[in-house]
Design an enzyme around this catalytic site. Structure first.
Site, short mmCIF file in Angstrom:
data_model
loop_
_atom_site.label_atom_id
_atom_site.label_comp_id
_atom_site.label_asym_id
_atom_site.label_seq_id
_atom_site.Cartn_x
_atom_site.Cartn_y
_atom_site.Cartn_z
CD GLU A 85 -4.59 -8.90 8.28
OE1 GLU A 85 -5.65 -8.20 9.09
OE2 GLU A 85 -4.42 -8.21 7.62
CG ASP A 112 -11.14 -5.20 0.38
OD1 ASP A 112 -12.70 -5.45 1.44
OD2 ASP A 112 -10.86 -4.58 0.20
CG ASP A 135 -5.77 -0.79 10.48
OD1 ASP A 135 -5.34 -1.68 10.94
OD2 ASP A 135 -6.15 -1.68 9.22
CE LYS A 139 -2.06 11.85 9.94
NZ LYS A 139 -0.68 12.18 8.96
CG ASP A 171 -7.33 1.65 20.54
OD1 ASP A 171 -7.67 0.38 19.80
OD2 ASP A 171 -6.27 1.91 20.85
C1 LIG Z 1 -5.88 -3.16 14.01
S1 LIG Z 1 -5.25 -4.72 13.14
C2 LIG Z 1 -6.15 -5.62 14.37
C3 LIG Z 1 -5.84 -7.26 14.19
C4 LIG Z 1 -6.80 -7.86 14.70
N1 LIG Z 1 -8.37 -7.99 15.14
C5 LIG Z 1 -6.06 -7.90 16.52
O1 LIG Z 1 -7.56 -7.54 16.55
O2 LIG Z 1 -5.26 -8.54 16.84
C6 LIG Z 1 -6.38 -4.41 11.41
C7 LIG Z 1 -6.44 -5.69 10.82
O3 LIG Z 1 -7.14 -5.43 9.69
C8 LIG Z 1 -6.48 -5.17 7.77
N2 LIG Z 1 -7.76 -5.16 6.87
C9 LIG Z 1 -8.07 -4.04 6.90
N3 LIG Z 1 -8.82 -3.45 6.07
C10 LIG Z 1 -9.34 -4.51 5.62
C11 LIG Z 1 -10.93 -5.33 4.73
N4 LIG Z 1 -11.15 -4.73 3.75
N5 LIG Z 1 -10.16 -7.11 4.69
C12 LIG Z 1 -9.79 -7.71 5.55
N6 LIG Z 1 -8.24 -7.48 5.93
C13 LIG Z 1 -8.34 -6.00 6.46
C14 LIG Z 1 -5.17 -4.47 8.25
O4 LIG Z 1 -4.24 -6.04 7.43
C15 LIG Z 1 -5.00 -4.83 9.94
O5 LIG Z 1 -4.40 -6.20 10.30
#
Ligand SMILES: C[S@@+](CC[C@H](N)C(=O)[O-])C[C@H]1O[C@@H](n2cnc3c(N)ncnc32)[C@H](O)[C@@H]1O
Length: 233
Positions: A85, A112, A135, A139, A171
């Protein structure tokens, strides 16, 4: 906490706007990171030394506050978990949960996932990969930021063990279609819901996090995908 300082021009799947840490999250990072955190280093991890045992490794990518990872790890003490994360508030929350429940099978990376996979994970080392509610970047101009893309799938194929599994949930219908286009046409991925089916049934072990709850409040459907691998290399 050591972040990756090797900068490259890769398009990132996140924007760091994390706001303030609560005092409890800051406390967790200051006091528990050394026990449960994995700093970035451009060298492969020695997994047996990190977890002090050999066990199947589950990589949970983008864990948010880590509730889903925590639940899975608590109910499956036989597995090792690496939670990835980039946002520190979520890392702080998961550290607090790990510490107050004395879990020893979760480690956390605050980098990352692309950098972690490229540098720190040995080939064929991961038993399962979870990507839940990445995420959606809905868009059109932002879709290049989507985490699930060719680069990530190729890296997972290098790092997954022979009988490994990839589980994805989203979703967003448009993201689900994107995943289907990307994965179902890949001869090295096996759609475990059957060739003709779009997605898999919701696994009962995946808890409902706030991201899924928000999707359901918005009347979104939720799609689960589960893949095996057909790797002859
Ligand atoms: C919408 S949240 C979903 C959280 C969790 N998986 C859930 O189902 O509740 C997506 C998470 O992915 C993290 N994230 C996005 N790109 C990432 C990356 N390249 N490496 C690590 N984390 C990442 C974001 O910071 C965010 O907290």
């Amino acid at each position: 906490m050591k972040e990756n300082t090797i900068k490259n021009n890769t398009i990132r799947s996140y924007v760091k706007r994390e706001g303030r840490l609560t005092s409890s999250q800051q406390y967790a990072i200051d006091n528990y990171w050394d026990r449960h955190g994995v700093d970035f280093s451009p060298a492969c991890l020695v997994l047996q030394a990190l977890y002090k045992r050999r066990a199947p490794l589950i990589l949970d990518i983008g864990v948010g506050t880590g509730d889903s990872t925590f639940n899975h790890a608590q109910t499956h003490p036989e597995n090792n978990y690496l939670a990835i994360e980039v946002h520190r508030p979520g890392v702080g929350q998961l550290l607090n949960n790990i510490e107050s429940n004395n879990l020893t099978n979760i480690k956390i990376s605050n980098n990352d996932v692309i950098d972690v996979l490229q540098n720190q994970i040995p080939d064929r080392a991961i038993s399962q990969v979870f990507i839940f509610f990445a995420d959606p970047w809905p868009k059109t101009k932002h879709q290049k930021r989507r985490l699930i893309n060719d680069q990530l799938i190729e890296l997972i194929k290098r790092k997954i063990a022979r009988h490994g599994r990839l589980h994805i949930a989203t979703d967003w219908q448009d993201y689900a279609k994107h995943i289907q286009r990307l994965c179902h046409s890949d001869p090295e991925l096996i759609n475990l819901s059957g060739n003709k089916l779009y997605s898999s049934p919701r696994p009962n072990w995946r808890i409902r996090t706030r991201y899924e709850a928000r999707g359901l409040r918005l009347n979104h459907n939720v799609w689960d995908f589960c893949y095996g691998f057909n790797l002859n290399r």
